[in-house]
Design a protein around this motif. Sequence first.
Motif, PDB file in Angstrom:
ATOM      1  N   VAL A   1      43.401   4.041 -15.302  1.00 17.80           N
ATOM      2  CA  VAL A   1      43.385   2.586 -15.169  1.00 17.80           C
ATOM      3  C   VAL A   1      44.691   2.088 -14.553  1.00 17.80           C
ATOM      4  N   LEU A   2      45.820   2.615 -15.027  1.00 19.61           N
ATOM      5  CA  LEU A   2      47.120   2.220 -14.482  1.00 19.61           C
ATOM      6  C   LEU A   2      47.230   2.578 -13.005  1.00 19.61           C
TER       7      LEU A   2
ATOM      8  N   TRP B   1      42.306   8.293 -19.630  1.00 20.63           N
ATOM      9  CA  TRP B   1      41.627   7.061 -19.207  1.00 20.63           C
ATOM     10  C   TRP B   1      42.645   5.971 -18.904  1.00 20.63           C
ATOM     11  N   CYS B   2      43.633   5.810 -19.762  1.00 21.18           N
ATOM     12  CA  CYS B   2      44.689   4.816 -19.540  1.00 21.18           C
ATOM     13  C   CYS B   2      45.465   5.123 -18.261  1.00 21.18           C
TER      14      CYS B   2
ATOM     15  N   ASP C   1      41.652   9.567 -24.104  1.00 17.69           N
ATOM     16  CA  ASP C   1      42.080   8.168 -24.075  1.00 17.69           C
ATOM     17  C   ASP C   1      43.333   8.013 -23.202  1.00 17.69           C
ATOM     18  N   ILE C   2      44.245   8.967 -23.325  1.00 17.63           N
ATOM     19  CA  ILE C   2      45.471   8.932 -22.516  1.00 17.63           C
ATOM     20  C   ILE C   2      45.130   9.069 -21.040  1.00 17.63           C
TER      21      ILE C   2
ATOM     22  N   ILE D   1      44.928   8.845 -31.405  1.00 22.75           N
ATOM     23  CA  ILE D   1      44.810   8.801 -29.949  1.00 22.75           C
ATOM     24  C   ILE D   1      44.447  10.181 -29.423  1.00 22.75           C
TER      25      ILE D   1
ATOM     26  N   SER E   1      51.632   8.076 -15.501  1.00 21.62           N
ATOM     27  CA  SER E   1      50.189   8.230 -15.295  1.00 21.62           C
ATOM     28  C   SER E   1      49.886   9.200 -14.160  1.00 21.62           C
TER      29      SER E   1
END
Length: 208
Positions: free
Chosen positions: A15-16, A11-12, A8-9, A4, A178
């Motif tokens: 999204v959240l 991006w997540c 990527d973190i 990971i 997030s």
Amino acid sequence: MRKIKAKDIIWCAKVLSMIFTPFYLSVLGVVLLLFCSYLNILPLIYKLFLTLTTLVFTVIIPTTLITYYRKHQGLTHIQLSARPRRMIPYLISLANYLACIYIMGALHAPHLVATSLLAALFIQLLCAFINMWWKISTHMAATGGITGGLMAVAIEFAYNPIWWVCLLFFISGLVGTSRIILKQHTVSQVSGGFMIGMIVSFVTILFF
């Protein structure tokens, strides 16, 4: 196993933050009340009409006006989220919530639905007031509001919401993390927003 990466973190986290934006959580609260409580006995067309009314006044109109304001001022999303510039979006949202509550009263909407919107209005008013000195997390205030509202309804109708509460705490933790990852808020701003939302919603729905 794929490693990971930091992007990527991030991006997540984005999204959240987008999925659990404060705008949509009021609609979610109304939908849960209309379709997952005793209000489910109401006619489907009436429930859809109340849901659509909430969507228009708490999401569509505020989002459109705030987007227009941001583009007219030449601001990015990050610049608009800065504490000194957050007051205009707050005022736009508050005005639309007031209009929505007035219309719900005129339509003789179920008291529980109107009270949940009133709780959301109180949360925004308090957040707007606090924001004059301290940048509080409205994302967390919204998730806290849903959590507090669920607890109040559970007490009112005497049922055990433990699994739902656990789920909401889990989601709130993800959303708060997030916001910290994206450097939009500190830990104290995130936890403060959640507590304010939960307490205000709980008190409003239980006692109003």
